[in-house]
Design a protein around this motif. Structure first.
Motif, PDB file in Angstrom:
ATOM      1  N   LEU A 101       3.577   6.999  -9.379  1.00 18.11           N
ATOM      2  CA  LEU A 101       4.065   5.628  -9.273  1.00 18.11           C
ATOM      3  C   LEU A 101       5.440   5.574  -8.619  1.00 18.11           C
ATOM      4  O   LEU A 101       5.811   4.562  -8.016  1.00 18.11           O
ATOM      5  N   PHE A 102       6.215   6.657  -8.723  1.00 17.65           N
ATOM      6  CA  PHE A 102       7.503   6.715  -8.029  1.00 17.65           C
ATOM      7  C   PHE A 102       7.276   6.728  -6.515  1.00 17.65           C
ATOM      8  O   PHE A 102       7.951   6.016  -5.764  1.00 17.65           O
ATOM      9  N   ALA A 103       6.332   7.541  -6.072  1.00 19.90           N
ATOM     10  CA  ALA A 103       6.014   7.590  -4.646  1.00 19.90           C
ATOM     11  C   ALA A 103       5.408   6.272  -4.184  1.00 19.90           C
ATOM     12  O   ALA A 103       5.713   5.787  -3.078  1.00 19.90           O
ATOM     13  N   ILE A 104       4.557   5.684  -5.017  1.00 20.66           N
ATOM     14  CA  ILE A 104       3.944   4.398  -4.685  1.00 20.66           C
ATOM     15  C   ILE A 104       5.016   3.335  -4.451  1.00 20.66           C
ATOM     16  O   ILE A 104       4.958   2.549  -3.488  1.00 20.66           O
ATOM     17  N   SER A 105       6.016   3.286  -5.329  1.00 25.63           N
ATOM     18  CA  SER A 105       7.094   2.307  -5.179  1.00 25.63           C
ATOM     19  C   SER A 105       7.855   2.532  -3.871  1.00 25.63           C
ATOM     20  O   SER A 105       8.163   1.580  -3.139  1.00 25.63           O
ATOM     21  N   PHE A 106       8.168   3.781  -3.586  1.00 26.45           N
ATOM     22  CA  PHE A 106       8.882   4.122  -2.355  1.00 26.45           C
ATOM     23  C   PHE A 106       8.060   3.746  -1.121  1.00 26.45           C
ATOM     24  O   PHE A 106       8.573   3.097  -0.188  1.00 26.45           O
ATOM     25  N   ILE A 107       6.793   4.112  -1.093  1.00 25.88           N
ATOM     26  CA  ILE A 107       5.919   3.816   0.042  1.00 25.88           C
ATOM     27  C   ILE A 107       5.765   2.307   0.212  1.00 25.88           C
ATOM     28  O   ILE A 107       5.837   1.776   1.320  1.00 25.88           O
ATOM     29  N   LYS A 108       5.557   1.632  -0.899  1.00 22.47           N
ATOM     30  CA  LYS A 108       5.354   0.178  -0.877  1.00 22.47           C
ATOM     31  C   LYS A 108       6.550  -0.561  -0.292  1.00 22.47           C
ATOM     32  O   LYS A 108       6.395  -1.468   0.547  1.00 22.47           O
TER      33      LYS A 108
END
Length: 497
Positions: free
Chosen positions: A325-332
């Protein structure tokens, strides 16, 4: 990008023309200029994630084209004393050490002291693996099963410690110092040997019955053991980008996916929506970290935390950074411009999207995976994970097209939690488990994770013959090092003779 982040300062400078006020809030510094929408959203989501995963201290940095554009320190380094986390705190980075080791190997290849095609047994002068397993197979996690064909994250990476020592005639620590740490002047980066080096470390924590004091893993190898901080990792990352340690050819070979698998030489390589992402993660029992590079955008995310939930819950070992979810937030927020899309879905409703369905689905599955893990501590998370999975399967019924090992893990882990909590049997996803597992075994017949999940699945349903087949496959498969699944399979077979 507006709002460049500044390192903590306690000085306020006033004049008749300009008044600048620097305010310390929750361990990080408020901006003196308006933040961009993506920064605001990313910060708010980091705070959500910190609370969700019960992380005492979280350090986060983003670099763009070699310059730091975001740096925050959230929470505390020491809960008992209420000490705010700041730039002076260091973290054990666990398996992010592998990136450093990968660079060392590529450096020795440049110096012609080592060949990627050299048999490991020949270098170590011991009959350990046989002539078919080469240095490049250890470095790319492709030494297990049919050599060079499948990726299985393996403890065999640790053999690079002795390989590096044999190639140089020096200790691993000497080579690390001489080739990387000293040339780059990484003053806060070192190999963790014992408790005399822990003064600046953020204290370790573990989530059991709430947040509890944890412990530090001492010792080092090519697999893990480096201690560092955001600034030193930024220097190391920039040196890689600018070919100051290894040359461009070596770097590209290191970063390239080996045989189109999800790993290169010491780093993961992943394609996502026309983006090539180079990444590594760290996971001890009480620390975690993430290093995520997007070369085409000259963008790098670095995260360090003093508990392990950011990594452990996401099953990053399976090679998909979008399960984090950390990567998801960054990508988003920084790559796809989806700042209006919420990171977490609420318990009473799921938001709809009309754009980027693939990312939306991955986000939902990322939350479902996290919810199943956190259900160990909060039974309400079971319902949330189940609700999200039902929604995904309903909205995207072609689940065999997007299913992977993480989705299978999610489905079987839910059953594990329910079993250990001694709740009523839950069979809603059984058909999905069997079909997804069958698909994965068609792709990799000896995948020990799939066999372990299915063995446990059938055993608890009383299908002993089916369970036995999967546990025997784990024990009888050739060229796999012992792991948790090996011990569990052996124990089950012993108990069910």
């Amino acid at each position: 990008m507006t709002g460049l982040m500044h390192i903590a300062t306690k000085k306020a400078v006033c004049s008749s023309i300009i008044v600048i006020l620097v305010i310390v809030i929750s361990g990080f510094i408020a901006e003196t200029e308006p933040q961009s929408k993506q920064e605001e959203k990313f910060t708010s989501e980091l705070l959500e994630l910190k609370d969700y995963f019960k992380i005492p201290g979280l350090a986060v940095s983003i670099d763009k084209e070699g310059k730091n554009v975001y740096r925050r320190f959230f929470g505390v380094s020491d809960m008992e004393n209420g000490t705010n986390l700041d730039s002076t705190n260091l973290f054990p980075i666990a398996s992010i050490t592998k990136v450093f080791s990968g660079v060392l190997v590529m450096k020795l290849v440049e110096q012609k002291k080592l060949s990627l095609d050299a048999p490991v047994d020949e270098i170590l002068q011991k009959p350990i693996f046989g002539d078919s397993i080469l240095v490049k197979h250890i470095l790319s996690h492709t030494s297990q099963g049919r050599v060079g064909e499948k990726f299985y994250y393996s403890s065999r990476f640790g053999f690079l410690t002795n390989i590096i020592e044999r190639a140089t005639g020096k200790s691993f620590s000497e080579v690390m110092d001489e080739e990387i740490l000293m040339p780059l002047q990484l003053k806060n980066t070192f190999l963790l040997k014992d408790s005399t080096q822990t003064k600046k470390l953020a204290k370790p924590y573990i989530v059991e019955n709430g947040i509890e004091s944890g412990f530090i893993d001492y010792g080092y190898s090519s697999s893990a053991g480096i201690v560092s901080n955001l600034e030193d990792l930024r220097i190391f990352n920039n040196a890689l980008d600018n070919n100051l340690i290894i040359n461009e050819k070596s770097k590209m070979l290191m970063f390239r996916a080996y045989n189109s698998l999800p790993y290169g030489y010491g780093v993961f390589n992943q394609q996502f929506q026309n983006l090539n992402m180079i990444w590594a993660y760290g996971q001890y029992d009480c620390y975690s970290g993430l290093l995520l590079k997007v070369p085409s955008e000259n963008l790098t995310l670095t995260i360090l935390a003093n508990n392990n939930l950011p990594s452990d819950s996401a099953r990053l070992i399976n090679g998909d950074v979008t399960s984090s979810l950390f990567a998801i937030s960054f990508i988003k927020n920084y790559l796809l411009g989806l700042t209006e899309m919420p990171l977490f879905e609420k318990s009473d409703a799921i938001s709809e999207t009309t754009s980027n369905e693939d990312f939306f689905r991955r986000k939902l599955l990322g939350q479902a995976l996290a919810e199943s893990y956190m259900a160990r501590f909060d039974q309400k998370k079971l319902k949330s994970s189940i609700r999200l999975l039902n929604y995904v399967f309903s909205k995207y019924p072609d689940y065999l097209q997007y299913s992977d090992l993480n989705l299978l893990h999610n489905l079987t882990f839910l059953k594990d939690v329910i079993f250990h909590m001694e709740l009523d049997a839950f069979n809603d996803f059984d058909i999905y488990i069997e079909r997804i597992a069958q698909k994965l075994l068609e792709e990799a017949p000896n995948n020990p994770y799939v066999h372990a999940y299915l063995g446990t699945f059938y055993s608890r349903k009383g299908h002993i013959a089916k369970a036995r087949k999967h546990f025997e496959d784990i024990v009888n498969s050739k060229n796999f090092s012992e792991n948790w699944y090996t011990h569990e399979a052996e124990q089950w077979l012993k108990e069910n003779e």
